[in-house]
Design a protein around this motif. Structure first.
Motif, PDB file in Angstrom:
ATOM      1  N   GLY A 176      22.728 -20.868  11.704  1.00 63.66           N
ATOM      2  CA  GLY A 176      23.072 -22.174  11.169  1.00 63.66           C
ATOM      3  C   GLY A 176      24.031 -22.985  12.015  1.00 63.66           C
ATOM      4  O   GLY A 176      24.505 -24.034  11.571  1.00 63.66           O
ATOM      5  N   LEU A 177      24.312 -22.538  13.231  1.00 66.31           N
ATOM      6  CA  LEU A 177      25.235 -23.265  14.104  1.00 66.31           C
ATOM      7  C   LEU A 177      24.457 -24.103  15.118  1.00 66.31           C
ATOM      8  O   LEU A 177      23.324 -23.773  15.486  1.00 66.31           O
ATOM      9  CB  LEU A 177      26.148 -22.288  14.850  1.00 66.31           C
ATOM     10  CG  LEU A 177      27.020 -21.358  14.008  1.00 66.31           C
ATOM     11  CD1 LEU A 177      27.827 -20.444  14.913  1.00 66.31           C
ATOM     12  CD2 LEU A 177      27.930 -22.145  13.082  1.00 66.31           C
ATOM     13  N   GLU A 181      28.350 -25.302  18.864  1.00 68.33           N
ATOM     14  CA  GLU A 181      29.174 -24.430  18.014  1.00 68.33           C
ATOM     15  C   GLU A 181      29.016 -22.964  18.406  1.00 68.33           C
ATOM     16  O   GLU A 181      29.995 -22.201  18.369  1.00 68.33           O
ATOM     17  CB  GLU A 181      28.808 -24.641  16.548  1.00 68.33           C
ATOM     18  CG  GLU A 181      29.301 -25.975  15.991  1.00 68.33           C
ATOM     19  CD  GLU A 181      28.701 -26.302  14.645  1.00 68.33           C
ATOM     20  OE1 GLU A 181      29.283 -27.148  13.935  1.00 68.33           O
ATOM     21  OE2 GLU A 181      27.639 -25.725  14.286  1.00 68.33           O
ATOM     22  N   ARG A 182      27.826 -22.567  18.812  1.00 69.69           N
ATOM     23  CA  ARG A 182      27.624 -21.173  19.224  1.00 69.69           C
ATOM     24  C   ARG A 182      28.454 -20.836  20.447  1.00 69.69           C
ATOM     25  O   ARG A 182      28.949 -19.711  20.575  1.00 69.69           O
ATOM     26  CB  ARG A 182      26.142 -20.915  19.501  1.00 69.69           C
ATOM     27  CG  ARG A 182      25.313 -20.684  18.243  1.00 69.69           C
ATOM     28  CD  ARG A 182      23.986 -20.008  18.571  1.00 69.69           C
ATOM     29  NE  ARG A 182      23.194 -20.791  19.508  1.00 69.69           N
ATOM     30  CZ  ARG A 182      22.389 -21.785  19.160  1.00 69.69           C
ATOM     31  NH1 ARG A 182      22.280 -22.129  17.885  1.00 69.69           N
ATOM     32  NH2 ARG A 182      21.692 -22.448  20.056  1.00 69.69           N
ATOM     33  N   GLY A 215      26.162 -12.299  22.313  1.00 75.12           N
ATOM     34  CA  GLY A 215      24.898 -12.771  22.864  1.00 75.12           C
ATOM     35  C   GLY A 215      24.189 -13.640  21.859  1.00 75.12           C
ATOM     36  O   GLY A 215      24.792 -14.160  20.914  1.00 75.12           O
ATOM     37  N   ALA A 216      22.895 -13.807  22.052  1.00 72.23           N
ATOM     38  CA  ALA A 216      22.113 -14.663  21.162  1.00 72.23           C
ATOM     39  C   ALA A 216      20.705 -14.100  21.024  1.00 72.23           C
ATOM     40  O   ALA A 216      20.177 -13.462  21.942  1.00 72.23           O
ATOM     41  CB  ALA A 216      22.062 -16.090  21.691  1.00 72.23           C
ATOM     42  N   GLU A 217      20.131 -14.332  19.861  1.00 71.66           N
ATOM     43  CA  GLU A 217      18.721 -14.037  19.607  1.00 71.66           C
ATOM     44  C   GLU A 217      18.111 -15.293  19.009  1.00 71.66           C
ATOM     45  O   GLU A 217      18.345 -15.600  17.835  1.00 71.66           O
ATOM     46  CB  GLU A 217      18.575 -12.843  18.665  1.00 71.66           C
ATOM     47  CG  GLU A 217      18.980 -11.528  19.291  1.00 71.66           C
ATOM     48  CD  GLU A 217      18.766 -10.348  18.356  1.00 71.66           C
ATOM     49  OE1 GLU A 217      18.351 -10.592  17.186  1.00 71.66           O
ATOM     50  OE2 GLU A 217      19.014  -9.210  18.780  1.00 71.66           O
ATOM     51  N   GLY A 218      17.391 -16.045  19.827  1.00 71.75           N
ATOM     52  CA  GLY A 218      16.888 -17.329  19.388  1.00 71.75           C
ATOM     53  C   GLY A 218      18.042 -18.260  19.087  1.00 71.75           C
ATOM     54  O   GLY A 218      18.929 -18.457  19.912  1.00 71.75           O
ATOM     55  N   ALA A 219      18.077 -18.806  17.879  1.00 69.87           N
ATOM     56  CA  ALA A 219      19.155 -19.722  17.488  1.00 69.87           C
ATOM     57  C   ALA A 219      20.341 -18.994  16.856  1.00 69.87           C
ATOM     58  O   ALA A 219      21.321 -19.640  16.475  1.00 69.87           O
ATOM     59  CB  ALA A 219      18.613 -20.762  16.515  1.00 69.87           C
TER      60      ALA A 219
END
Length: 321
Positions: A176-177, A181-182, A215-219
């Motif tokens: 939701g960021l 923001e991430r 890290g990130a996974e998609g959004a």
């Protein structure tokens, strides 16, 4: 000399050599003798209810303490790969009454201190230069201990050391960021669980701040932690926040103090949060996924929907106090 005579002569020499080696161990003073202490290792206290030693244990550190005074008599670090098929290790030790302490999994993330005395010996998670922060490393810690070990030269029983896991994997997923923001998201876990006596009890109250592998996974933003022991009512605290624009940090080194302008998504007890899922056993379970679905409020700040291992935690704000 015939072949049979040569064979007989070699056997006699071997017997004489063995007798010479054992000569000191047939006298009344056996202090210089060494006798086999047979240890078998296992890891059965887990959610799969089977022995996962081969899968989980990559290193062993053993300490042998005198049962009366607690003096260190011997230490060993057997190669796990060289243990016998049933995970046994035969250790040559002097006669006496002992306590055996086993630590499993220690490679680079933990330090042993004051090991010459059982009462003073400690294991500590390695901190960064600030003395508080702990970098992420997926290095799990195990412990076991056996008392009443007696070695006197007679046939001794096999002692089983069934290891207990002292660490947990905690995965914090935030959705939701916005992209911006991430990049400013900060996630820490603070606690007072970084130091242990050789009886596996937590020592001291000094706080540690676990830093994640981010890290990130998609959004979604993903923060991976490996933290030490959690228990009901402990001092563990999860803080998730978005730092103010233009800043590079949000939480302080202790994981509790926020920088001016940061927006908190969650700030509360980690152990209490995990226990919101019915049936959670913090002593037995060691793998947790926390999902925070952040929702921007019209007046500013975030609301959040919280899930623990798939369980929707309802009627709870972004924090437990």
């Amino acid at each position: 000399m015939t072949l049979k005579a040569r064979i007989a002569w070699k056997r006699l020499l071997l017997l004489l050599g063995g007798a010479a080696l054992l000569w000191g161990c047939v006298r009344d003073d056996r202090s210089e003798c060494r006798f086999p202490l047979r240890l078998r290792f296992a890891y059965t206290y887990n959610t799969e209810q089977e022995d996962l030693f081969d899968r989980e244990i990559e290193a062993l550190h053993l300490y042998l303490y005198d049962a009366d005074g607690g003096r260190l008599v011997a230490a060993a670090s057997p190669d796990v790969g060289s243990l016998s098929g049933d995970h046994t290790f035969e250790w040559a030790v002097p006669p006496g009454s002992y306590r055996v302490v086993a630590w499993g999994g220690v490679k680079q993330r933990y330090d042993f201190r004051s090991t010459e005395s059982y009462a003073d010996a400690t294991l500590s998670v390695r901190r960064l230069e600030d003395g508080v922060s702990v970098d992420q490393a997926c290095e799990h810690l195990f412990h076991s201990m056996a008392g009443g070990v007696k070695i006197d030269g007679s046939i001794t029983p096999e002692y089983t050391l069934d290891l207990h896991k002292n660490s947990n994997d905690v995965r914090v997923v935030v959705s939701g960021l916005t992209d911006d923001e991430r990049t400013r998201l900060r996630c820490t876990i603070g606690s007072a669980n970084g130091d242990y006596g050789f009886d596996n009890e937590v020592r001291g109250v000094e706080g540690v701040c676990y830093l994640p592998a981010a890290g990130a996974e998609g959004a979604d933003a993903v923060n991976e932690f490996t933290v030490l022991r959690l228990w009901p009512g402990d001092a563990s605290r999860l803080r998730v926040e978005v730092a103010a624009a233009g800043t590079t940090t949000a939480a302080g080194a202790d994981g509790t103090a926020a920088a001016a302008g940061s927006q908190v998504i969650f700030d509360g007890s980690l152990s209490e949060l995990l226990l919101q899922k019915p049936g959670t056993d913090l002593d037995l379970q060691d793998d947790f996924v926390i999902k925070l679905e952040a929702q921007r409020k019209p007046g500013g700040g975030f609301g959040v929907e919280i899930y623990v291992n798939g369980w929707h935690v309802v009627d709870m704000p972004g924090g437990l106090g």
